[in-house]
Design a protein around this motif. Structure first.
Motif, PDB file in Angstrom:
ATOM      1  N   SER A 124      41.723 -49.676 -35.583  1.00  0.00           N
ATOM      2  CA  SER A 124      41.295 -49.298 -34.232  1.00  0.00           C
ATOM      3  C   SER A 124      39.814 -48.925 -34.162  1.00  0.00           C
ATOM      4  CB  SER A 124      42.146 -48.129 -33.725  1.00  0.00           C
ATOM      5  OG  SER A 124      43.508 -48.494 -33.666  1.00  0.00           O
ATOM      6  N   ILE A 125      39.350 -48.159 -35.140  1.00  0.00           N
ATOM      7  CA  ILE A 125      37.958 -47.719 -35.115  1.00  0.00           C
ATOM      8  C   ILE A 125      37.047 -48.726 -35.812  1.00  0.00           C
ATOM      9  CG2 ILE A 125      36.396 -45.864 -35.855  1.00  0.00           C
ATOM     10  CD1 ILE A 125      38.568 -43.889 -35.359  1.00  0.00           C
ATOM     11  N   GLY A 126      37.630 -49.502 -36.743  1.00  0.00           N
ATOM     12  CA  GLY A 126      36.858 -50.566 -37.374  1.00  0.00           C
ATOM     13  C   GLY A 126      36.115 -50.180 -38.633  1.00  0.00           C
ATOM     14  N   VAL A 129      38.579 -39.271 -29.110  1.00  0.00           N
ATOM     15  CA  VAL A 129      37.212 -39.247 -28.583  1.00  0.00           C
ATOM     16  C   VAL A 129      36.169 -39.164 -29.707  1.00  0.00           C
ATOM     17  CG1 VAL A 129      35.588 -38.079 -27.048  1.00  0.00           C
ATOM     18  CG2 VAL A 129      38.021 -38.167 -26.449  1.00  0.00           C
ATOM     19  N   ALA A 130      36.263 -38.101 -30.510  1.00  0.00           N
ATOM     20  CA  ALA A 130      35.209 -37.842 -31.500  1.00  0.00           C
ATOM     21  C   ALA A 130      35.178 -38.882 -32.621  1.00  0.00           C
ATOM     22  CB  ALA A 130      35.387 -36.441 -32.091  1.00  0.00           C
ATOM     23  N   MET A 131      36.344 -39.248 -33.153  1.00  0.00           N
ATOM     24  CA  MET A 131      36.351 -40.210 -34.261  1.00  0.00           C
ATOM     25  C   MET A 131      35.763 -41.573 -33.871  1.00  0.00           C
ATOM     26  SD  MET A 131      39.725 -39.528 -36.570  1.00  0.00           S
ATOM     27  CE  MET A 131      39.858 -38.048 -37.592  1.00  0.00           C
ATOM     28  N   PRO A 132      36.161 -42.153 -32.736  1.00  0.00           N
ATOM     29  CA  PRO A 132      35.518 -43.420 -32.341  1.00  0.00           C
ATOM     30  C   PRO A 132      34.012 -43.262 -32.092  1.00  0.00           C
ATOM     31  CG  PRO A 132      37.574 -43.120 -31.152  1.00  0.00           C
ATOM     32  CD  PRO A 132      37.286 -41.828 -31.848  1.00  0.00           C
ATOM     33  N   TYR A 133      33.615 -42.134 -31.514  1.00  0.00           N
ATOM     34  CA  TYR A 133      32.198 -41.912 -31.201  1.00  0.00           C
ATOM     35  C   TYR A 133      31.351 -41.833 -32.466  1.00  0.00           C
ATOM     36  CZ  TYR A 133      28.005 -39.855 -29.132  1.00  0.00           C
ATOM     37  OH  TYR A 133      26.704 -39.624 -28.744  1.00  0.00           O
ATOM     38  N   SER A 154      32.147 -43.126 -35.431  1.00  0.00           N
ATOM     39  CA  SER A 154      32.688 -44.079 -36.401  1.00  0.00           C
ATOM     40  C   SER A 154      31.651 -44.583 -37.392  1.00  0.00           C
ATOM     41  CB  SER A 154      33.313 -45.269 -35.668  1.00  0.00           C
ATOM     42  OG  SER A 154      32.333 -45.939 -34.869  1.00  0.00           O
ATOM     43  N   HIS A 155      30.374 -44.547 -37.016  1.00  0.00           N
ATOM     44  CA  HIS A 155      29.300 -45.017 -37.893  1.00  0.00           C
ATOM     45  C   HIS A 155      28.926 -43.995 -38.965  1.00  0.00           C
ATOM     46  CE1 HIS A 155      27.480 -42.592 -34.724  1.00  0.00           C
ATOM     47  NE2 HIS A 155      26.487 -42.345 -35.556  1.00  0.00           N
ATOM     48  N   ASN A 156      29.418 -42.759 -38.826  1.00  0.00           N
ATOM     49  CA  ASN A 156      29.061 -41.679 -39.751  1.00  0.00           C
ATOM     50  C   ASN A 156      30.289 -41.269 -40.561  1.00  0.00           C
ATOM     51  OD1 ASN A 156      28.348 -39.145 -40.967  1.00  0.00           O
ATOM     52  ND2 ASN A 156      26.713 -38.924 -39.452  1.00  0.00           N
ATOM     53  N   THR A 157      30.364 -41.725 -41.792  1.00  0.00           N
ATOM     54  CA  THR A 157      31.527 -41.474 -42.648  1.00  0.00           C
ATOM     55  C   THR A 157      31.763 -39.991 -42.877  1.00  0.00           C
ATOM     56  OG1 THR A 157      31.179 -43.569 -43.788  1.00  0.00           O
ATOM     57  CG2 THR A 157      32.546 -41.940 -44.913  1.00  0.00           C
ATOM     58  N   PHE A 158      30.685 -39.224 -43.043  1.00  0.00           N
ATOM     59  CA  PHE A 158      30.835 -37.802 -43.342  1.00  0.00           C
ATOM     60  C   PHE A 158      31.419 -37.031 -42.161  1.00  0.00           C
ATOM     61  CE2 PHE A 158      27.451 -39.165 -46.277  1.00  0.00           C
ATOM     62  CZ  PHE A 158      28.011 -38.733 -47.475  1.00  0.00           C
ATOM     63  N   VAL A 159      31.002 -37.386 -40.959  1.00  0.00           N
ATOM     64  CA  VAL A 159      31.540 -36.714 -39.766  1.00  0.00           C
ATOM     65  C   VAL A 159      33.017 -37.054 -39.581  1.00  0.00           C
ATOM     66  CG1 VAL A 159      31.406 -36.536 -37.247  1.00  0.00           C
ATOM     67  CG2 VAL A 159      29.307 -36.592 -38.611  1.00  0.00           C
ATOM     68  N   VAL A 160      33.364 -38.333 -39.748  1.00  0.00           N
ATOM     69  CA  VAL A 160      34.770 -38.741 -39.615  1.00  0.00           C
ATOM     70  C   VAL A 160      35.629 -38.023 -40.659  1.00  0.00           C
ATOM     71  CG1 VAL A 160      36.384 -40.671 -39.820  1.00  0.00           C
ATOM     72  CG2 VAL A 160      34.221 -40.980 -38.614  1.00  0.00           C
ATOM     73  N   ILE A 209      39.529 -33.746 -41.971  1.00  0.00           N
ATOM     74  CA  ILE A 209      39.821 -32.505 -42.704  1.00  0.00           C
ATOM     75  C   ILE A 209      40.180 -31.386 -41.732  1.00  0.00           C
ATOM     76  CG2 ILE A 209      38.765 -30.666 -44.094  1.00  0.00           C
ATOM     77  CD1 ILE A 209      37.265 -32.854 -45.622  1.00  0.00           C
ATOM     78  N   LEU A 210      39.471 -31.306 -40.600  1.00  0.00           N
ATOM     79  CA  LEU A 210      39.794 -30.299 -39.584  1.00  0.00           C
ATOM     80  C   LEU A 210      41.230 -30.447 -39.123  1.00  0.00           C
ATOM     81  CD1 LEU A 210      39.106 -28.098 -37.505  1.00  0.00           C
ATOM     82  CD2 LEU A 210      38.240 -29.921 -36.001  1.00  0.00           C
TER      83      LEU A 210
END
Length: 429
Positions: free
Chosen positions: A267-269, A323-327, A329-335, A340-341
């Motif tokens: 879904s997120i790619g 919302v946040a994960m697709p937004y 998606s280009h940043n592995t550390f944030v995802v 983890i949250l």
């Protein structure tokens, strides 16, 4: 207040380790299906099927295995309540070893045609039977052998090893992808994890054979011990309550720890190799924090921990996953941080999951009560999570799935309000 000698403490810790080690292997064997499904889907389904249809079938088989859990929980719960927790755990690990080896030997669709997906279903149902018996016996054993006042901490090791099994499965995929291509895995290397799982299950028998039995002779000899009629006739209210909060807990668990891998990839790619790193890192943190949340539950109370789980996750899951994960998606550390949250909020439940069930039932039907209620919740809502999510996606309503999870968490919140502040059972141990 109970006091324990040094030797008794050591004995109980050895028991926790012994039960947990077998639990680790059993759940590793179970979860390698989810981790490697993307690689054996092509080999075991019809080549002319659409990709989405193939995925729905394979995850449908994953969900179907959960409907064998009530059968396994009844069978092994009866054994555990009548003949001992130890015997039940030994038999269940043998079943898992057998099913893992059979999985590794599955013929492909090219070899046997329509028989291939049918055999996939049969072997997976055998795994479901085994795991259905595993959960109740291990949760009961750990709750009974844990030290009074620290049972949340000790019982949390059930999910340390459960998530550890997931972690090892995810780590194995990372290692194999480092040496093999996607095409090589699809060509037959997907069988290797099931061979390793079967061998590990046989090795874990050694640890389980040395366990100390916690079921007393008096309890095992009761006529109603391990009786499903006894459980549903005299303890039906508690049974329904446990099914209520288990349904939401299991749905959330499989959404976050299993479906998220498919969600991040399809879904997120995010490339499957990167998703492997993300899942491995998140599951490692999830495994480590279980004792922390278990000890925290010993301080704040099991009911408060369950209320925190259902309320906080209901608030967070849609904005984070949809919302946040697709937004980001280009940043592995944030995802990874977002996943983890989600797992931290889930830990309010998982760290004490077995204990809040075990404390609801008397000893002579405890393994059956824990296992059967857990199996029913999983069969109805937990195991179906990936399949249901994919059905929502196929209908163009992918994010609506997270609203479905929220509604179940709201039900869990009200069920958690009915959990006794002080457990009626286990206090005498």
């Amino acid at each position: 207040m109970n006091t324990y000698s040094v030797e008794e403490k050591r004995s109980r810790i050895r028991g926790i380790i012994g039960a947990a080690s077998g639990n680790l292997v059993e759940w590793f064997d179970f979860y390698i299906y989810a981790v490697f499904a993307v690689y054996f889907t092509h080999a075991l389904t019809a080549p002319d099927m659409a990709a989405t249809t193939k995925s729905i079938y394979v995850w449908g088989v994953f969900a179907a295995s959960f409907f064998m859990r009530p059968v396994g929980s009844w069978l092994f719960g009866r054994i555990a309540d009548r003949h001992g927790r130890k015997k039940s755990m030994i038999i269940s690990i043998c079943f898992m070893a057998l099913s893992s080896f059979l999985f590794a030997l599955l013929p492909t669709y090219e070899q046997v045609g329509i028989l291939a997906p049918f055999l996939l279903l049969v072997v997976r149902l055998l795994q479901g039977l085994s795991v259905g018996g595993e959960y109740g016996a291990v949760a009961t054993y750990m709750s009974e052998i844990g030290l009074k006042g620290q049972r949340g901490f000790f019982s949390s090791f059930q999910y340390v090893t459960l998530s550890g099994g997931q972690l090892l499965a995810s780590l194995l995929s990372v290692i194999m992808l480092a040496f093999l291509t996607h095409a090589q895995l699809e060509a037959g290397w997907w069988r290797l994890p099931f061979v390793l799982g079967g061998c590990a299950a046989l090795i874990s028998l050694v640890a389980r054979r040395g366990l100390e039995e916690t079921l007393s002779t008096d309890e095992s000899h009761k006529e109603e011990s391990g009786s499903l009629v006894e459980l549903l006739k005299k303890h039906w209210k508690r049974f329904l309550l446990v099914v209520g909060y288990t349904s939401a807990g299991s749905l959330a668990f499989y959404t976050i720890t299993v479906y998220s891998k498919t969600y991040l990839t399809n879904s997120i790619g995010i490339p499957d190799k990167i998703v492997g790193y993300i899942m491995t890192g998140a599951l490692f943190v999830f495994m480590l924090v279980q004792p922390i949340f278990g000890a925290w539950a010993d301080r704040i109370g099991r009911r408060n921990a369950m209320l925190a789980f259902s309320a906080l996750l209901a608030i967070a899951i849609y904005p984070v996953m949809a919302v946040a994960m697709p937004y980001f998606s280009h940043n592995t550390f944030v995802v990874t941080g977002l996943l983890i949250l989600m797992m931290l909020l889930l830990s309010f439940y998982t760290s004490i999951s077995g204990l809040v069930k075990a404390e609801m039932f008397p000893s002579h039907v405890r393994a059956l009560g824990v296992g059967f209620s857990y199996a029913m919740g999983n069969a109805l809502f937990g195991g179906s999570a990936p399949s249901v999510a994919l059905q929502f996606k196929a209908s163009g309503l992918e994010n609506t799935f997270f609203i479905y999870v929220i509604l179940m968490l709201i039900i869990c919140f009200f069920c958690s309000l009915a959990i006794p502040k002080e457990p009626e059972y286990l206090d005498h141990l």
